[in-house]
Design an enzyme around this catalytic site. Sequence first.
Site, PDB file in Angstrom:
ATOM      1  N   GLY A 134       0.840  -1.192   0.000  1.00  0.00           N
ATOM      2  CA  GLY A 134       0.000   0.000   0.000  1.00  0.00           C
ATOM      3  C   GLY A 134       0.873   1.239   0.000  1.00  0.00           C
ATOM      4  N   GLN A 190       2.502   9.925   1.656  1.00  0.00           N
ATOM      5  CA  GLN A 190       3.810   9.279   1.675  1.00  0.00           C
ATOM      6  C   GLN A 190       4.694   9.708   0.513  1.00  0.00           C
ATOM      7  OE1 GLN A 190       2.061   5.148   2.421  1.00  0.00           O
ATOM      8  NE2 GLN A 190       4.067   5.067   3.428  1.00  0.00           N
ATOM      9  N   CYS A 240       6.242  -0.069   7.460  1.00  0.00           N
ATOM     10  CA  CYS A 240       5.754   1.096   6.730  1.00  0.00           C
ATOM     11  C   CYS A 240       6.882   1.641   5.864  1.00  0.00           C
ATOM     12  CB  CYS A 240       5.291   2.164   7.722  1.00  0.00           C
ATOM     13  SG  CYS A 240       4.662   3.661   6.943  1.00  0.00           S
ATOM     14  N   LEU A 241       6.563   1.997   4.647  1.00  0.00           N
ATOM     15  CA  LEU A 241       7.566   2.564   3.749  1.00  0.00           C
ATOM     16  C   LEU A 241       8.056   3.922   4.237  1.00  0.00           C
ATOM     17  CD1 LEU A 241       5.974   1.567   0.318  1.00  0.00           C
ATOM     18  CD2 LEU A 241       7.796   0.394   1.595  1.00  0.00           C
ATOM     19  N   HIS A 293      -4.082   0.722   7.781  1.00  0.00           N
ATOM     20  CA  HIS A 293      -2.761   1.356   7.756  1.00  0.00           C
ATOM     21  C   HIS A 293      -2.752   2.539   6.785  1.00  0.00           C
ATOM     22  CE1 HIS A 293       1.766   1.054   7.975  1.00  0.00           C
ATOM     23  NE2 HIS A 293       1.604   1.805   6.897  1.00  0.00           N
ATOM     24  N   GLU A 294      -3.236   2.321   5.572  1.00  0.00           N
ATOM     25  CA  GLU A 294      -3.220   3.393   4.564  1.00  0.00           C
ATOM     26  C   GLU A 294      -4.202   4.512   4.924  1.00  0.00           C
ATOM     27  OE1 GLU A 294      -0.748   3.425   2.602  1.00  0.00           O
ATOM     28  OE2 GLU A 294      -0.208   1.373   3.127  1.00  0.00           O
ATOM     29  N   HIS A 326      -2.725   6.994   7.265  1.00  0.00           N
ATOM     30  CA  HIS A 326      -1.857   7.983   6.613  1.00  0.00           C
ATOM     31  C   HIS A 326      -2.650   9.220   6.186  1.00  0.00           C
ATOM     32  CE1 HIS A 326       2.073   6.177   6.462  1.00  0.00           C
ATOM     33  NE2 HIS A 326       1.602   5.048   5.965  1.00  0.00           N
TER      34      HIS A 326
END
Length: 188
Positions: free
Chosen positions: A46, A51, A99-100, A141-142, A145
């Site tokens: 994702g 991000q 997480c990226l 999670h997304e 953000h």
Amino acid sequence: MAVLPIRISGDPVLHSPASPVTDFGADLHRLVEDMYETMDLAPGVGLAGPQVGVPLRLFVYSYETDEGEPLRGVAINPELWISPPPVGEADEDTESEGCLSFPGERFPLRRSERALLRAVDLDNRPFEIEAEGWFARIFQHEYDHLDGILYTDRLEYGYTKAVAKITRRSGWGVPGVSWTPGIDHLED
């Protein structure tokens, strides 16, 4: 298509609520294609607009079911409903996520087992997806953000010290730090 730099924890865009998408033109289509390419190269499951430095309410996702069915899409201006999360400590083996925007690290986090996502697609057509397990975790999670929340903000108290140490050691926690998949090498 282009690979986009991914912002790292501390960049203000990651810690502020995103704005609704209002323009569904060619720029949005290009952004989503670039987000898919960036997510795939990272690799991730994702990637949210904030991000990649775009403070808009959208995310892309890519998930494969236990039956091998690929589920890939974009959620624009999403709403998310979740079941109550389980009670107790998160299991490090089965509930750890990464997480990226906090790259190379994984921590256990309790998430709801079920989620209902309502959003629109690139053509501003509404859709709805019911998700369970890891697919529901990806949505949660997304979606976080888009509200300026990183998963590290939700960790149990015992892990916050480790997060702070990693942040200091890595030079994160300040504006302007990013990495680009396929270009920057990050230590695992």
